[in-house]
Design an enzyme around this catalytic site. Structure first.
Site, short mmCIF file in Angstrom:
data_model
loop_
_atom_site.label_atom_id
_atom_site.label_comp_id
_atom_site.label_asym_id
_atom_site.label_seq_id
_atom_site.Cartn_x
_atom_site.Cartn_y
_atom_site.Cartn_z
CG ASP A 47 -2.02 -0.93 1.17
OD1 ASP A 47 -2.41 -1.27 0.04
OD2 ASP A 47 -2.55 -1.32 2.22
CE LYS A 69 -6.91 8.45 -4.17
NZ LYS A 69 -7.17 8.25 -2.78
CG MET A 184 -7.54 7.28 8.00
SD MET A 184 -8.44 5.90 7.28
CE MET A 184 -8.72 4.88 8.72
N1 SAH Z 1 -3.22 0.01 9.51
C1 SAH Z 1 -2.68 1.33 9.81
C2 SAH Z 1 -3.73 2.40 9.68
C3 SAH Z 1 -4.21 2.60 8.27
S1 SAH Z 1 -5.36 3.89 8.14
C4 SAH Z 1 -2.05 1.32 11.19
O1 SAH Z 1 -2.25 0.36 11.95
O2 SAH Z 1 -1.33 2.25 11.52
C5 SAH Z 1 -4.35 5.23 7.66
C6 SAH Z 1 -4.15 6.20 8.80
O3 SAH Z 1 -3.17 5.71 9.70
C7 SAH Z 1 -3.64 7.55 8.40
O4 SAH Z 1 -4.68 8.39 7.92
C8 SAH Z 1 -3.08 8.07 9.70
O5 SAH Z 1 -4.10 8.48 10.58
C9 SAH Z 1 -2.47 6.79 10.27
N2 SAH Z 1 -1.05 6.65 9.93
C10 SAH Z 1 -0.47 5.64 9.26
N3 SAH Z 1 0.85 5.82 9.18
C11 SAH Z 1 1.13 6.97 9.85
C12 SAH Z 1 2.33 7.69 10.16
N4 SAH Z 1 3.53 7.27 9.74
N5 SAH Z 1 2.22 8.83 10.85
C13 SAH Z 1 1.03 9.29 11.28
N6 SAH Z 1 -0.13 8.64 11.04
C14 SAH Z 1 -0.08 7.50 10.33
#
Ligand code: SAH
Length: 272
Positions: A47, A69, A184
């Protein structure tokens, strides 16, 4: 290279899919199982949030297959990604499905696992460090602290069509959880903070945003619930970002090891 046999790590069988969490960014936060899978996978379906340095750990010759995307086109539909995983496994490949953070936290890992189970494709889930835990640790904010909170709630600020999820009971969230960790949520932040305050949360409660957590571009903004949406816009904070609301944010003043080690991050106003 790790000695997988000595560690008793499982074999990555051809014809199976491993749904693996890559963590929030820093490759040092990968699990040994994730590293083991990267060294053996035939195809890595990844992803947008997976760090390029992590993809660089894939076996030379592995096919890297981007499932996010592409060039302004919309993301592939979830059923298409699941169908792709099934097809690759059925053609005898070792398929590594690599997701940012943890695959089972707002990551659609459950949907993909259900599709694999329904198709009779063997699979394994490898948890990763989720952004709401690892990102806060890199901002020096403990998720729980004895004197501050004995519960935490993880919330998504998006549904699958990008709107605020309508199943959320903001009154219950505001009253029931001393710490809220929002994924998000940057896009709808003005709306979310207004809802929380309307539901009784104090406008002067500490809140923070951790953007691009654990990467070289990590930025942290500390503010107050009533001000953070404007502050984020003024500071041009970019996604991906985690938002945290609660008294634990104050501990960053003493526990911020990261920005001390890597100066240049956005220095927040100290909270007293
Ligand atoms: N499965 C992922 C979440 C996916 S949803 C997890 O467990 O972290 C995507 C959201 O995750 C983003 O919109 C943000 O809110 C958060 N996110 C993922 N990576 C991030 C990062 N490096 N820094 C800050 N927020 C992050």
């Amino acid at each position: 290279m790790i000695d997988s046999e000595r560690l008793g790590l499982p074999e990555f069988h051809p014809g199976s899919v491993w749904l693996v969490g890559a963590g929030p960014g820093d490759p040092g936060l990968l699990s040994l199982l994730a590293l083991h899978a990267l060294a053996r996978a035939d195809t890595v379906v990844y992803d947008a949030l997976v760090d390029p340095r992590i993809l660089g750990l894939a076996r030379p010759g592995a096919v890297l297959d981007y499932a996010g995307k592409r060039g302004g086109k919309p993301s592939p539909r979830q059923p298409d990604i699941s169908a792709r995983l099934i097809r690759l496994a059925q053609s005898g490949k070792r398929v590594l499905r690599l997701k940012g953070g943890d695959p089972f936290v707002f990551g659609r890992g459950g949907e993909e696992g259900l599709a694999l189970a329904a198709a009779g494709v063997p699979f394994r889930i490898v948890p990763g460090i989720t952004a709401g835990i690892g990102g806060l640790a890199y901002a020096g904010i403990p998720l729980t602290h004895r004197s501050a909170n004995s519960a935490v709630t993880f919330v998504t600020g998006h549904n699958s069509s990008g709107a605020l999820p309508d199943g959320l009971d903001w009154n219950a969230l505001a009253r029931g959880s001393p710490v809220l960790v929002l994924y998000m949520a940057l896009k709808h932040l003005p709306h979310i903070t207004a809802r929380l305050i309307a539901a009784g949360r104090a406008a002067d409660e500490p809140a923070a945003i951790v953007s691009k957590a654990t990467t070289a571009a990590q930025r942290v903004l500390v503010s107050l619930l009533g001000e953070i949406a404007d502050a984020a816009a003024a500071a041009k904070i970019e996604p991906p970002a985690i938002i945290v609301v609660g008294e634990i944010v104050r501990l960053r003043a003493a526990l911020d090891w990261h920005d001390r080690e890597y100066p240049g991050g956005l220095r927040p106003e100290p909270l007293d």
